[in-house]
Scaffold this active site. Structure first.
Site, PDB file in Angstrom:
ATOM      1  N   GLU A 108      53.527 139.959  76.916  1.00 11.73           N
ATOM      2  CA  GLU A 108      52.828 140.731  75.896  1.00 11.73           C
ATOM      3  C   GLU A 108      51.405 141.030  76.364  1.00 11.73           C
ATOM      4  O   GLU A 108      50.768 140.199  77.019  1.00 11.73           O
ATOM      5  CB  GLU A 108      52.771 139.930  74.596  1.00 11.73           C
ATOM      6  CG  GLU A 108      52.000 140.598  73.468  1.00 11.73           C
ATOM      7  CD  GLU A 108      51.805 139.697  72.263  1.00 11.73           C
ATOM      8  OE1 GLU A 108      51.668 140.245  71.148  1.00 11.73           O
ATOM      9  OE2 GLU A 108      51.794 138.456  72.413  1.00 11.73           O
ATOM     10  N   LYS A 128      56.046 145.864  67.765  1.00  7.02           N
ATOM     11  CA  LYS A 128      56.016 144.534  67.152  1.00  7.02           C
ATOM     12  C   LYS A 128      55.995 144.638  65.631  1.00  7.02           C
ATOM     13  O   LYS A 128      55.145 145.322  65.051  1.00  7.02           O
ATOM     14  CB  LYS A 128      54.789 143.780  67.661  1.00  7.02           C
ATOM     15  CG  LYS A 128      54.703 142.318  67.242  1.00  7.02           C
ATOM     16  CD  LYS A 128      53.491 141.674  67.919  1.00  7.02           C
ATOM     17  CE  LYS A 128      53.381 140.193  67.630  1.00  7.02           C
ATOM     18  NZ  LYS A 128      52.201 139.600  68.304  1.00  7.02           N
ATOM     19  N   CYS A 153      56.463 138.021  70.849  1.00  8.99           N
ATOM     20  CA  CYS A 153      55.613 136.886  70.496  1.00  8.99           C
ATOM     21  C   CYS A 153      55.832 136.328  69.083  1.00  8.99           C
ATOM     22  O   CYS A 153      56.820 135.631  68.842  1.00  8.99           O
ATOM     23  CB  CYS A 153      54.154 137.258  70.721  1.00  8.99           C
ATOM     24  SG  CYS A 153      53.039 135.826  70.873  1.00  8.99           S
TER      25      CYS A 153
END
Length: 289
Positions: free
Chosen positions: A44, A116, A157
């Protein structure tokens, strides 16, 4: 269908020096290819990290004008590898900032991207308040993509703390889950291995989790330990804490073996959720908020 995928997880330490970050990634990608990788996975925010929100906003560009994306895209084509660009700070078609993961094929074509969904708005001990939602527009769509005949579910993440996302990906056909990350040191020590192994076990999937490591700025440190986990929850590659490349062979037959042994993906049942209730005071027995 290819049954063995040779994956390299790149582990770097991004700062606000874009050109320095890209030079480091270039070297690590070259090493990964030299060691036999056919799929290279990056963390990321692999290209840029800053504690200055204005600097992050200035860096964010549409993909057509994003120098980091163009460079990484060219390396996938040059080395003829699949490349999971864990995420870049980019701008969407409306000009809004997104934390975007991208999959590029060996011809250099962008195959798919994922924005995300879950924003890391949290107060980690020893860190100032993190508010990703101040920077990024959250994504709204889960994504599946084909890779060597496998099906990869994309995430980033903080998503790893939301198991229903991964369950939906696995139920839709995912055999590999990607979780590129820049996990903080404190939360990484507490939860990183456990969360990734759990996502692999409960869904009978491989997990590929390239991660950042080391000191980025101020008090911000990332945990490292890029992992590849098999569907039985075994860690088959762990990069430790140094910048570098870790390799793992993904045998897709392991997915079939794990899922035929414990068939929990077929055993989900609907149920009535519990009604909210007040907590009872354990000392005097009274209920309260």
């Amino acid at each position: 269908m290819v049954h063995i995928i040779n994956v390299a997880c790149i582990q770097n330490c991004a700062t606000d020096d874009l050109q320095g970050n890209l030079a480091c990634l270039d070297d690590l990608i070259h090493e990964a290819v030299h060691r036999g990788a056919d799929t290279v996975a990056l963390p990321e925010a692999c290209e840029f990290l800053s504690d200055d929100n204005d600097a992050m906003k200035a860096h964010a560009k549409p993909l057509d004008d994003h120098s980091a994306f163009r460079m990484l895209q060219s390396r996938a084509e040059r080395h003829r590898v699949w490349m999971l660009i864990g995420s870049l700070t980019a701008r969407d078609e409306n000009g809004l900032m997104v934390n975007r993961s991208l999959l590029v094929n060996p011809k250099g074509d962008l195959v798919s991207h994922y924005d995300k969904i879950h924003m890391f708005d949290a107060k980690v001990p020893g860190q100032k308040m993190s508010r990703e939602s101040d920077l990024y527009r959250p994504g709204t769509r889960a994504k599946l993509v084909s890779l060597f005949g496998a099906v990869m579910g994309m995430s980033i993440c903080y998503d790893v703390r939301f198991p229903h996302l991964y369950r939906s990906l696995a139920k839709a056909g995912a055999t590999i889950l990607s979780v590129p990350a820049a996990f903080m040191q404190a939360t990484g020590e507490a939860h990183w291995h456990s969360l990734l192994r759990a996502r692999a076990i409960e869904n009978g999937c491989f997990v590929i989790a390239p991660a950042q490591t080391g000191h980025h700025y101020g008090t911000r440190h990332s945990y490292g330990h890029s992992l590849i986990v098999d569907p039985w929850g075994r860690v088959i590659a762990d990069a430790g804490t140094e910048v570098g490349v870790s390799m793992g062979a993904i045998d897709l037959d392991e997915v079939t073996r794990a899922r035929s042994s414990i068939m929990s993906l077929n055993h989900d049942r609907r149920f009535e959720p519990p009604a909210p209730t007040a907590m009872q005071d354990p000392v005097n027995g009274r209920c309260g908020a």
